[in-house]
Design a protein around this motif. Structure first.
Motif, PDB file in Angstrom:
ATOM      1  N   ALA A 204     -25.336  52.011  37.797  1.00 11.67           N
ATOM      2  CA  ALA A 204     -24.014  51.941  38.411  1.00 11.67           C
ATOM      3  C   ALA A 204     -24.112  51.824  39.927  1.00 11.67           C
ATOM      4  O   ALA A 204     -23.297  51.135  40.560  1.00 11.67           O
ATOM      5  N   ALA A 205     -25.098  52.463  40.502  1.00 14.52           N
ATOM      6  CA  ALA A 205     -25.271  52.404  41.950  1.00 14.52           C
ATOM      7  C   ALA A 205     -25.706  51.012  42.407  1.00 14.52           C
ATOM      8  O   ALA A 205     -25.404  50.590  43.524  1.00 14.52           O
ATOM      9  N   LYS A 206     -26.393  50.299  41.532  1.00 13.97           N
ATOM     10  CA  LYS A 206     -26.887  48.960  41.874  1.00 13.97           C
ATOM     11  C   LYS A 206     -25.819  47.881  41.708  1.00 13.97           C
ATOM     12  O   LYS A 206     -25.925  46.809  42.306  1.00 13.97           O
ATOM     13  N   TYR A 207     -24.804  48.161  40.891  1.00 10.64           N
ATOM     14  CA  TYR A 207     -23.764  47.172  40.609  1.00 10.64           C
ATOM     15  C   TYR A 207     -22.389  47.789  40.877  1.00 10.64           C
ATOM     16  O   TYR A 207     -21.620  48.084  39.932  1.00 10.64           O
ATOM     17  N   PRO A 208     -22.050  47.984  42.139  1.00 10.53           N
ATOM     18  CA  PRO A 208     -20.811  48.685  42.497  1.00 10.53           C
ATOM     19  C   PRO A 208     -19.542  47.950  42.105  1.00 10.53           C
ATOM     20  O   PRO A 208     -18.474  48.563  42.030  1.00 10.53           O
ATOM     21  N   ASP A 209     -19.625  46.653  41.847  1.00  4.12           N
ATOM     22  CA  ASP A 209     -18.433  45.890  41.477  1.00  4.12           C
ATOM     23  C   ASP A 209     -18.191  45.858  39.971  1.00  4.12           C
ATOM     24  O   ASP A 209     -17.204  45.280  39.516  1.00  4.12           O
ATOM     25  N   THR A 210     -19.084  46.464  39.216  1.00  3.84           N
ATOM     26  CA  THR A 210     -18.937  46.549  37.761  1.00  3.84           C
ATOM     27  C   THR A 210     -18.460  47.944  37.381  1.00  3.84           C
ATOM     28  O   THR A 210     -18.931  48.936  37.937  1.00  3.84           O
ATOM     29  N   THR A 211     -17.530  48.010  36.469  1.00  8.39           N
ATOM     30  CA  THR A 211     -17.092  49.308  35.936  1.00  8.39           C
ATOM     31  C   THR A 211     -17.969  49.673  34.750  1.00  8.39           C
ATOM     32  O   THR A 211     -18.162  48.859  33.841  1.00  8.39           O
ATOM     33  N   PHE A 212     -18.485  50.881  34.775  1.00  5.53           N
ATOM     34  CA  PHE A 212     -19.316  51.378  33.684  1.00  5.53           C
ATOM     35  C   PHE A 212     -18.591  52.514  32.977  1.00  5.53           C
ATOM     36  O   PHE A 212     -17.792  53.235  33.576  1.00  5.53           O
ATOM     37  N   GLY A 213     -18.878  52.654  31.711  1.00  3.83           N
ATOM     38  CA  GLY A 213     -18.348  53.777  30.956  1.00  3.83           C
ATOM     39  C   GLY A 213     -19.453  54.432  30.167  1.00  3.83           C
ATOM     40  O   GLY A 213     -20.405  53.760  29.738  1.00  3.83           O
ATOM     41  N   ILE A 214     -19.367  55.729  29.998  1.00  7.56           N
ATOM     42  CA  ILE A 214     -20.322  56.440  29.151  1.00  7.56           C
ATOM     43  C   ILE A 214     -19.552  57.383  28.241  1.00  7.56           C
ATOM     44  O   ILE A 214     -18.618  58.062  28.671  1.00  7.56           O
ATOM     45  N   VAL A 215     -19.924  57.379  26.982  1.00 12.26           N
ATOM     46  CA  VAL A 215     -19.286  58.227  25.987  1.00 12.26           C
ATOM     47  C   VAL A 215     -20.116  59.496  25.805  1.00 12.26           C
ATOM     48  O   VAL A 215     -21.335  59.432  25.655  1.00 12.26           O
ATOM     49  N   ASP A 216     -19.449  60.635  25.865  1.00 12.09           N
ATOM     50  CA  ASP A 216     -20.066  61.942  25.574  1.00 12.09           C
ATOM     51  C   ASP A 216     -20.964  62.483  26.674  1.00 12.09           C
ATOM     52  O   ASP A 216     -21.833  63.320  26.414  1.00 12.09           O
ATOM     53  N   SER A 217     -20.768  62.030  27.891  1.00 12.17           N
ATOM     54  CA  SER A 217     -21.530  62.592  29.001  1.00 12.17           C
ATOM     55  C   SER A 217     -20.744  62.366  30.287  1.00 12.17           C
ATOM     56  O   SER A 217     -19.887  61.475  30.346  1.00 12.17           O
ATOM     57  N   VAL A 218     -21.036  63.173  31.283  1.00 10.77           N
ATOM     58  CA  VAL A 218     -20.398  63.017  32.592  1.00 10.77           C
ATOM     59  C   VAL A 218     -21.429  62.496  33.574  1.00 10.77           C
ATOM     60  O   VAL A 218     -22.473  63.112  33.783  1.00 10.77           O
ATOM     61  N   VAL A 219     -21.147  61.334  34.140  1.00  7.54           N
ATOM     62  CA  VAL A 219     -22.003  60.717  35.150  1.00  7.54           C
ATOM     63  C   VAL A 219     -21.163  60.497  36.402  1.00  7.54           C
ATOM     64  O   VAL A 219     -20.106  59.857  36.339  1.00  7.54           O
ATOM     65  N   GLU A 220     -21.606  61.030  37.500  1.00  9.67           N
ATOM     66  CA  GLU A 220     -20.880  60.864  38.757  1.00  9.67           C
ATOM     67  C   GLU A 220     -21.128  59.474  39.328  1.00  9.67           C
ATOM     68  O   GLU A 220     -22.257  58.989  39.349  1.00  9.67           O
ATOM     69  N   GLY A 221     -20.071  58.840  39.782  1.00  4.49           N
ATOM     70  CA  GLY A 221     -20.196  57.516  40.379  1.00  4.49           C
ATOM     71  C   GLY A 221     -18.822  56.933  40.613  1.00  4.49           C
ATOM     72  O   GLY A 221     -17.916  57.102  39.783  1.00  4.49           O
ATOM     73  N   LYS A 222     -18.643  56.224  41.715  1.00  4.03           N
ATOM     74  CA  LYS A 222     -17.331  55.670  42.060  1.00  4.03           C
ATOM     75  C   LYS A 222     -16.860  54.632  41.060  1.00  4.03           C
ATOM     76  O   LYS A 222     -15.659  54.368  40.946  1.00  4.03           O
ATOM     77  N   ASN A 223     -17.790  54.041  40.328  1.00  2.00           N
ATOM     78  CA  ASN A 223     -17.439  52.984  39.377  1.00  2.00           C
ATOM     79  C   ASN A 223     -17.793  53.372  37.942  1.00  2.00           C
ATOM     80  O   ASN A 223     -18.038  52.515  37.088  1.00  2.00           O
ATOM     81  N   VAL A 224     -17.800  54.667  37.664  1.00  3.05           N
ATOM     82  CA  VAL A 224     -18.154  55.154  36.326  1.00  3.05           C
ATOM     83  C   VAL A 224     -17.010  55.965  35.736  1.00  3.05           C
ATOM     84  O   VAL A 224     -16.460  56.861  36.387  1.00  3.05           O
ATOM     85  N   ALA A 225     -16.665  55.662  34.491  1.00  2.00           N
ATOM     86  CA  ALA A 225     -15.696  56.455  33.730  1.00  2.00           C
ATOM     87  C   ALA A 225     -16.451  57.239  32.669  1.00  2.00           C
ATOM     88  O   ALA A 225     -17.152  56.651  31.838  1.00  2.00           O
ATOM     89  N   SER A 226     -16.344  58.545  32.728  1.00  2.00           N
ATOM     90  CA  SER A 226     -16.989  59.412  31.741  1.00  2.00           C
ATOM     91  C   SER A 226     -15.965  59.749  30.667  1.00  2.00           C
ATOM     92  O   SER A 226     -14.934  60.368  30.956  1.00  2.00           O
ATOM     93  N   LEU A 227     -16.233  59.335  29.440  1.00  2.00           N
ATOM     94  CA  LEU A 227     -15.298  59.479  28.332  1.00  2.00           C
ATOM     95  C   LEU A 227     -15.800  60.600  27.426  1.00  2.00           C
ATOM     96  O   LEU A 227     -16.729  60.404  26.626  1.00  2.00           O
ATOM     97  N   VAL A 228     -15.218  61.778  27.574  1.00  2.00           N
ATOM     98  CA  VAL A 228     -15.690  62.945  26.832  1.00  2.00           C
ATOM     99  C   VAL A 228     -14.584  63.472  25.926  1.00  2.00           C
ATOM    100  O   VAL A 228     -13.393  63.232  26.155  1.00  2.00           O
TER     101      VAL A 228
END
Length: 347
Positions: free
Chosen positions: A118-142
């Motif tokens: 996520a840090a390498k691709y700031p213009d891409t939105t990332f999502g992760i299921v079942d975990s919390v990841v800090e990042g301006k472009n990350v959605a943590s779906l718990v």
């Protein structure tokens, strides 16, 4: 039991979406066209992969909903045996580099890799299921798995005739502890005389706890020998073995994540699947993709709980209604959890 519309309201009113993806190693790619700027949602599966009739397949349903509504290409990528965080990082990087947006890692195992990518691709939105990841472009779906599991425990306590029920966890990790804690509490709050036999298949995911139906079957058989007549599995693909063992012994199984009574691959066991503790993973995946289409990508941590219909309990099996007092007890427990009078443990 579909809850997508309410889930999307919880996910900050996301509204429309454009996703696409192309194939790379281990990837299936579908859509009207595979190139240009028409790239959107791509998902990378957790261990067990597509076809687990549970966790990963729920994510795939979200992808299919997005593809149908928005008419673009989608990609879903299988994990490999014994893969490392570096392998996961390469997979996510490849999708982002090709222009997919959002890119979702299905499962907590993607945490380390996603933080780096996520840090390498700031213009891409990332999502992760079942975990919390800090990042301006990350959605943590718990999810509040403990709440759905509490309802499963209430049901088990009402259904048992031997006063012994079982819990099979795939891997001994904090996420699965939430399932166990909620289930055990639901059982005890409903009938303190009921004994819960709990067991984990493996200590690490690498040992196959989420991907070994044979291990699940053996564990369930052991619990059945100890008089368990309701067995709840939170074990991904391994849960299919638990359901098989329950069907063979003519006892009740409780499914997980997806409504396993409705899964075609489990049709021959469906009469033994009393209910399933649900997580609206498909709704969460779709909601994130929709937010990207709206130009208002979700970021930060989003918790899907019983109050928002992000988790729940299925009632597809008509036999559920035949368990004396089960439906009423579940509704009462649900109301208590939602209004805060019942506090469900996570550990």
């Amino acid at each position: 039991m579909r809850r997508t519309s309410r889930l999307i309201r919880v996910a900050v009113g996301v509204a429309s979406l454009a996703l696409a993806a192309t194939a790379c190693g281990g990837t299936s790619s579908e859509g009207d066209d595979g190139g240009g700027d028409d790239k959107g949602l791509a998902i990378a599966y957790d261990v067990g992969g597509k076809g687990d009739q549970s966790f990963n397949d729920a994510a795939y349903r979200g992808l299919e909903q997005a593809k149908k509504e928005f008419g673009y290409t989608t990609a879903d990528i299988e994990p490999t045996d014994g893969e490392t965080d570096a392998d996961k990082e390469q997979r996510l990087s490849s999708l982002a580099k090709q222009g997919y947006n959002p890119v979702i890692g299905v499962g907590f195992a993607y945490g380390t890799a996603m933080k780096a990518v996520a840090a390498k691709y700031p213009d891409t939105t990332f999502g992760i299921v079942d975990s919390v990841v800090e990042g301006k472009n990350v959605a943590s779906l718990v999810f509040a798995e403990n709440e759905a599991s509490y309802l499963a425990g209430v049901t088990a306590a009402k259904a048992t005739k031997t006063n012994t029920v079982g819990f099979v966890g795939g891997v001994n990790v904090p996420l699965i502890h939430k399932f166990q804690a909620g289930y055990e509490q639901g059982v005890k709050d409903t009938n303190p005389k009921v004994k819960v036999i709990s067991q984990y298949l493996t200590q690490t995911a690498e040992e196959g706890g989420f991907a070994s139906p044979d291990k699940g079957k053996a564990a369930a058989e052991g619990q059945i020998e100890k008089k368990a007549d309701v067995v709840y599995a939170a074990a991904g693909l391994s849960g299919q073995g638990v359901i098989e063992a329950a069907a063979k012994a003519k006892i009740w199984a409780i499914g997980v994540d997806s409504d396993q009574y409705e899964q075609e691959a489990l049709a021959k066991y469906k009469d033994s699947i009393l209910t399933s503790a649900l997580k609206d993973i498909d709704g969460a995946v779709y909601a994130l993709a929709k937010s990207v289409e709206d130009g208002k990508p979700l970021t930060g941590t989003h918790t899907f709980d019983l109050k928002s219909d992000g988790v729940g309990l299925s009632d597809s099996n008509p036999k559920f209604a035949e368990i004396p007092g089960a439906k009423e007890a579940v509704e009462k427990a649900k109301a208590g959890i939602v209004d805060g009078s019942i506090k469900v443990a996570t550990e």
